[in-house]
Design an enzyme around this catalytic site. Sequence first.
Site, short mmCIF file in Angstrom:
data_model
loop_
_atom_site.label_atom_id
_atom_site.label_comp_id
_atom_site.label_asym_id
_atom_site.label_seq_id
_atom_site.Cartn_x
_atom_site.Cartn_y
_atom_site.Cartn_z
CB CYS A 81 -0.95 0.00 1.19
SG CYS A 81 -1.75 -1.59 1.42
CB CYS A 203 -12.64 -1.99 6.47
SG CYS A 203 -12.88 -3.20 7.77
CB SER A 204 -9.89 1.86 3.47
OG SER A 204 -8.99 0.77 3.44
CE LYS A 321 -15.01 3.68 6.65
NZ LYS A 321 -15.48 3.50 5.27
CG HIS A 325 -6.60 1.80 0.45
ND1 HIS A 325 -5.42 2.30 -0.08
CD2 HIS A 325 -6.25 0.82 1.33
CE1 HIS A 325 -4.39 1.63 0.46
NE2 HIS A 325 -4.87 0.73 1.30
#
Lengths: 376, 373
Positions: A81, A203-204, A321, A325
């Site tokens: 990421c 969670c994103s 978020k 992402h």
Amino acid sequence: MFIRGIGRTKFGVLSNSLPVLAYEAMINALNDSTVGIIDIDAIFISNFLGGPVNGQLHLNSVIASLIPEVNIPILRIETACASSSVALNQALHCINNFENIMIIGVEKMTGPGLIPITDAIAMAGDYEADYKNGLVFPAAYALIAQQYMRKYGIDHSLLEEIAYLNHCNSRMNPLAHFYYKEVTREMIRSSPIVAEPLNLFDCSPVSDGAAAVIVSNKKESDRDIEILSSRIATDTISITQRRDLTSFKSTIVASSKAYNEANIGPGDIDILEVHDCFTISELIALEDLGMCGPGKAIELIENGEISINGSIPVNTDGGLKANGHPIGATGLAQIYEVITQLRSEAGKRQVENPEFGMTQNIGGIGGTCGITIFGV
Amino acid sequence: MGLQFLVSDMNYYCKKCNKYWNYPVCNCIFCGSELIEVKSSEYRVVGSTTVYIPSKSNEKVPYFVYLLEDENGEKIIRKSHKDYKLGTKVDFKSENKTLRSVGVVGTGLMGSQIAEYLLRYGNNVIIKTRDDSRGERVFSKIKTKISKSFTEEETARSLNNLLITTKYSDLSSCDIIIEASAEEIGVKLEIFKELSDNCDGKTIFATNTSSISIDELSKVSKNPENCIGMHFFNPIERMDLIEVIIGRETSEETKRKIIEFSKDLDKNPIIVNNSPGFIVNRLLLPQINEAILLLEEGVASKEDIDSAVKLGLNHPMGPFQLADFIGLDICLSILEVLSKELSDERIKPANMLYLMVNDGKLGYKSKEGFYKY
């Protein structure tokens, strides 16, 4: 070193393919700058899941087919990421050999994939020891959240507040994944559990999207923003090899080097983008970056310090978020937001006269951290 | 027969910069001009190779990979199972036209799947149904399924090749008609009679029967040499077998055409002379029947019998799961055919099967069979 142009696509569930997403971000970055594609003499392409999900590796050559017959050097960077902040970092190391370098981040995560997305993302963690024992990504961050909550005696409502603030900010960002979605505290509280204690709103999302920036040694426009420092640091792939699970050493190491190089401290930052792949990582980032002491992030949040009008506005674009992402593009999207703010072009979500901005981009469970500091 | 292609082959061209993109992009990154969509209709084979090693998406070997070039010198890659010489011109406009005109009689589970599968392979398909409301249902079902894997353009092109009718006379110009109606001899005889009355001597009549005799059906046709069995397996998309059933009167010409047709559909045809249950059902149904007997005798539970067959014989489903999936009424009717037609009393349908069918427990389709759904 300067950022001379920025561009991105909308983030979300998009119909475009990976190359077309990259192309759109490239064109937008060129249109934003004073340089043309023929002035670009090298490209770094950041992407995480092209191989396992899209069945496409050798992405530097895919980018070459978007600019036929140009034949410049292009290189792909992958650090999970954190891929795109690390791609920027590598470009800056090469900048003395080139006039203008473009850095592109792209990820195509939705739609049919070669392997399921949860398993693909798990490749950013330890495969042999952890994944085979069921430690998918939300589970890893759930363990960290649990450690943090126990250590500092907080409950889940603080995490809910982080999700809420990010969703509120995304409502002012038309390019954000959840721009369209009105989210209430009740929706967040009652969302389904993913991995105890984390629920869906911790969670994103899984997003498609691309972002691109152009860097150069020369400043030629008032809109060009100086890069004061770009630093990266690493840590073990498995959390089992770490002493402390309520802090990421890679963030502490990379940020302290970056502060030194930029010759500023945490208190000087006016706009901050942190890597909230899960709500808990936003709390940890605030502490690791020195915005407050260990266990004190709760005070920043409760006192409204991280909102747009607060003392240290965080994730004004909605963060991972709610902005989304798309993994390989995330770090550059953070930079896109900070540059937009430092240029005072952020419209409704504009922070008042920011002078210094910082981005923190995490790979895996803190296995990589890329820190970038900008100033006007 | 030409190269089959289902992929959009649009190119995007900047006139000013004289550059091409394979991707659907709008503006030129060099000059900003709007790109022109270029679509070639005619390609020449400028390169080819025969591939002998299988890969995940290309399991059937050998196959041919062609490098094709259009009038502007733009190149594309296409795969085919047919042999072309270098320099051959491939006119995609005419290739685009339907390969065959195929009629499908029946809109049940198999009929609608066969029609959908044929459309995917570019055939002109005419579905004969009993009434308009069934026709509408089958149309929307096919449309939904096709649009899941095709682009909008490809879906529209496929649906253009589909006609749904209630009249047998609309089937008169078909090359092949596949009958996929209920597994009842009376129904099938009537259909074969109608087809024979409405078509000329060239149309092939293929029945998708799983147990009824081709020789019985062909008796009512003026051209019994054109009658043949073409037994597809459910789900058609995943089951590569077609049992081609040869009757006493079936001609070599009919047999050859149906084998070629099956191969064009990427299926593996096997040849079997008309006999009760052909190959697959003659082997399968006695096994299912024996499994039910095991259960009746209290030898083992149905779950354990299913596990034994799955794990011990490496079948993907156990006999009870499979029977539920096929439909217990269909299992029973095939078993009765086997029992009647095979001279000795080798097969006697299990009592439990009669009882379950009488109770309306027909398997997956009635939400209860050996298992509940």
